[in-house]
Design a protein around this motif. Sequence first.
Motif, PDB file in Angstrom:
ATOM      1  N   UNK A  19      18.915 -43.412 -61.000  1.00 47.29           N
ATOM      2  CA  UNK A  19      19.894 -43.786 -59.972  1.00 47.29           C
ATOM      3  C   UNK A  19      20.984 -44.651 -60.577  1.00 47.29           C
ATOM      4  N   UNK A  20      22.172 -44.612 -59.994  1.00 42.90           N
ATOM      5  CA  UNK A  20      23.323 -45.469 -60.366  1.00 42.90           C
ATOM      6  C   UNK A  20      23.956 -45.108 -61.712  1.00 42.90           C
ATOM      7  N   UNK A  21      23.526 -43.998 -62.331  1.00 37.72           N
ATOM      8  CA  UNK A  21      24.095 -43.648 -63.635  1.00 37.72           C
ATOM      9  C   UNK A  21      24.679 -42.231 -63.674  1.00 37.72           C
ATOM     10  N   UNK A  22      24.973 -41.695 -62.489  1.00 38.04           N
ATOM     11  CA  UNK A  22      25.601 -40.380 -62.373  1.00 38.04           C
ATOM     12  C   UNK A  22      26.177 -40.301 -60.960  1.00 38.04           C
ATOM     13  N   UNK A  23      27.010 -39.317 -60.649  1.00 38.76           N
ATOM     14  CA  UNK A  23      27.586 -39.237 -59.296  1.00 38.76           C
ATOM     15  C   UNK A  23      26.525 -39.111 -58.205  1.00 38.76           C
ATOM     16  N   UNK A  24      25.372 -38.549 -58.553  1.00 38.04           N
ATOM     17  CA  UNK A  24      24.248 -38.435 -57.611  1.00 38.04           C
ATOM     18  C   UNK A  24      22.983 -38.817 -58.377  1.00 38.04           C
ATOM     19  N   UNK A  25      21.879 -39.117 -57.671  1.00 36.85           N
ATOM     20  CA  UNK A  25      20.629 -39.360 -58.404  1.00 36.85           C
ATOM     21  C   UNK A  25      20.251 -38.093 -59.181  1.00 36.85           C
ATOM     22  N   UNK A  26      19.859 -38.218 -60.461  1.00 39.04           N
ATOM     23  CA  UNK A  26      19.578 -37.014 -61.257  1.00 39.04           C
ATOM     24  C   UNK A  26      18.186 -37.059 -61.886  1.00 39.04           C
ATOM     25  N   UNK A  27      17.601 -35.874 -62.055  1.00 41.59           N
ATOM     26  CA  UNK A  27      16.354 -35.773 -62.819  1.00 41.59           C
ATOM     27  C   UNK A  27      16.710 -35.735 -64.302  1.00 41.59           C
ATOM     28  N   UNK A  28      15.933 -36.452 -65.111  1.00 39.87           N
ATOM     29  CA  UNK A  28      16.106 -36.385 -66.569  1.00 39.87           C
ATOM     30  C   UNK A  28      15.128 -35.332 -67.073  1.00 39.87           C
ATOM     31  N   UNK A  29      15.530 -34.053 -66.962  1.00 38.64           N
ATOM     32  CA  UNK A  29      14.571 -32.960 -67.174  1.00 38.64           C
ATOM     33  C   UNK A  29      14.162 -32.787 -68.631  1.00 38.64           C
TER      34      UNK A  29
ATOM     35  N   UNK B 165      16.492 -43.057 -52.613  1.00 33.02           N
ATOM     36  CA  UNK B 165      16.469 -41.657 -53.076  1.00 33.02           C
ATOM     37  C   UNK B 165      15.725 -41.412 -54.398  1.00 33.02           C
ATOM     38  N   UNK B 166      15.875 -42.247 -55.447  1.00 30.26           N
ATOM     39  CA  UNK B 166      15.182 -41.889 -56.696  1.00 30.26           C
ATOM     40  C   UNK B 166      13.672 -41.726 -56.540  1.00 30.26           C
ATOM     41  N   UNK B 167      13.007 -42.696 -55.889  1.00 25.51           N
ATOM     42  CA  UNK B 167      11.547 -42.584 -55.780  1.00 25.51           C
ATOM     43  C   UNK B 167      11.165 -41.447 -54.827  1.00 25.51           C
ATOM     44  N   UNK B 168      11.971 -41.218 -53.783  1.00 27.98           N
ATOM     45  CA  UNK B 168      11.664 -40.117 -52.857  1.00 27.98           C
ATOM     46  C   UNK B 168      11.808 -38.760 -53.558  1.00 27.98           C
ATOM     47  N   UNK B 169      12.830 -38.637 -54.409  1.00 28.88           N
ATOM     48  CA  UNK B 169      13.013 -37.380 -55.157  1.00 28.88           C
ATOM     49  C   UNK B 169      11.860 -37.197 -56.145  1.00 28.88           C
TER      50      UNK B 169
END
Lengths: 164, 289
Positions: B218-228, B127-131
């Motif tokens: 990834x792996x540092x929040x309940x879901x994969x997140x953008x660091x906006x 998911x991280x790279x796909x997002x």
Amino acid sequence: MQAITDNNGVKRYLITLNVNGDSYSRVVKANTTLANFLREELDLTGTKKGCELGDCGSCTVLLDDKPVDSCLVLAVEADGRHITTIEGLAQHEKLDKLQESFVNNAAVQCGYCTPGMIMSAKALLNRNPHPSEQEVREAIAGNLCRCTGYVNIVKAVLAAADEQ
Amino acid sequence: MYLPDFEYYAPSSLPEACGLLAQFGARAKVIAGGTDALPKMKQELMAPEALVSLKNLSQLTNIFYEQEKGIIIGSRATHNDLANSPVLQEKYLSICEAAHHMANNQVRNRGTVGGNIINAVPSADLPPILIALGAIVKLVGTGGERTVPLEEFFSGPGKTVIKQDEILTEIILPDQPFTGSTYMKFGLRRSGALAVVGVAAAVVMDGDICKDARIVLGAVAPVPIRAKKAEELLKGKSVTDGLLEEVGVCAAGESKPISDIRGSAEYRRDMVRVFTKRALKKAIQEGHC
Ligand SMILES: Cc1cc2nc3c(=O)[nH]c(=O)nc-3n(C[C@H](O)[C@H](O)[C@H](O)COP(=O)(O)OP(=O)(O)OC[C@H]3O[C@@H](n4cnc5c(N)ncnc54)[C@H](O)[C@@H]3O)c2cc1C
Ligand code: FES
Ligand code: FES
């Protein structure tokens, strides 16, 4: 796939698998894993079971030439496919080069990991006849060995590749 | 290890598969590669009465390019299918590398990209790279089909917006302007270990100016997140090591890690800083996606 319901309402499924060149048809419940199918239905006990969760690789077989953990494949999912197990490697009583090489390089201690290890190595050599040490280590990374420390296993695979 | 009883269906069309899911409701589960579902069932973490297999839906394994749409990845493509796909190797080597470095070879031959997404495990590697690359997922149900940006697809650990009768059929990667991208995973061993921290980065570079950037953790929040906030800090600036360090610190501040057996929250946060920096550097230097 034909489903058959018995008097108690339990469903079973008619499947046909090609294992080591022979075709077998059996009627199984959906919860039969490929590992249990091979060991219990076909008496092919060379395929071992360790963790049964996909972590150890001792149950590795080739499914259409690709190594998979047979504890994580349902027998019904393998219907119509080709399976190769450790029993399928020797030809006419003659061990496969990889098997010979494991013996000659003392790559076997307790032997529990060996069938799975050899199936992963076999798949590697089929697609890459002359792998580097790194590629060998990568190919067997899903096969755990608690005895050898892997050194002789890697040596045995590389020696079998040299011989080809 | 005992696998509880269940009924098994292997429908040969999507409408039939969705129909079965609708008929059984919450008592049915889809099975793709089974590398997650079967261990969970053996450990009694779930007990579906019926499994609906995708194995006869062979159109779901294709990976191809469609004009004006982008790259389409069938949900049932395995990790090794992704790693070895010529289309992906040409356009998005970063996805091939992410797929190649996860799990182990046996699991990569069975586990699918669809299963990796639907699982919604915070540490999942794809998911991280796909997002970061703007992926959109296509869902097909009894009432028709819809698309959802992958970034909006996850709602919590193990939770997504998919409905009971829906099947994830495709991951669509629309053409986009990024000049470089990468996914970097930090695990406790190289093979078969879940990510302690995973960082995906995608950048648009013009000389040494970063015109646009996406950072996904990834792996540092309940879901994969953008660091906006970290992304904003980088945009429009000339890239220096000092700036990347600042961006890393900012991303670490945006992460919400927990402590578990693989690492403490404090350690994970610091690894976000380090891996954000490294991932951006790699994406900037490599000059391809
Ligand atoms: C030893 C081992 C190591 C692993 N290492 C990693 C790793 O390094 N990184 C990582 O990210 N994961 C890892 N995993 C987890 C897992 O293998 C992957 O997440 C894999 O991608 C799951 O895919 P699958 O097809 O096997 O899923 P399945 O087990 O078939 O399904 C998983 C879930 O998704 C649902 N589902 C699957 N496909 C669809 C679909 N198309 N539509 C709707 N629902 C669907 C199922 O109902 C089920 O709930 C590992 C697993 C094992 C056993
Ligand atoms: S028994 Fe199958 S992987 Fe351990
Ligand atoms: S030889 Fe004993 S586990 Fe490998």
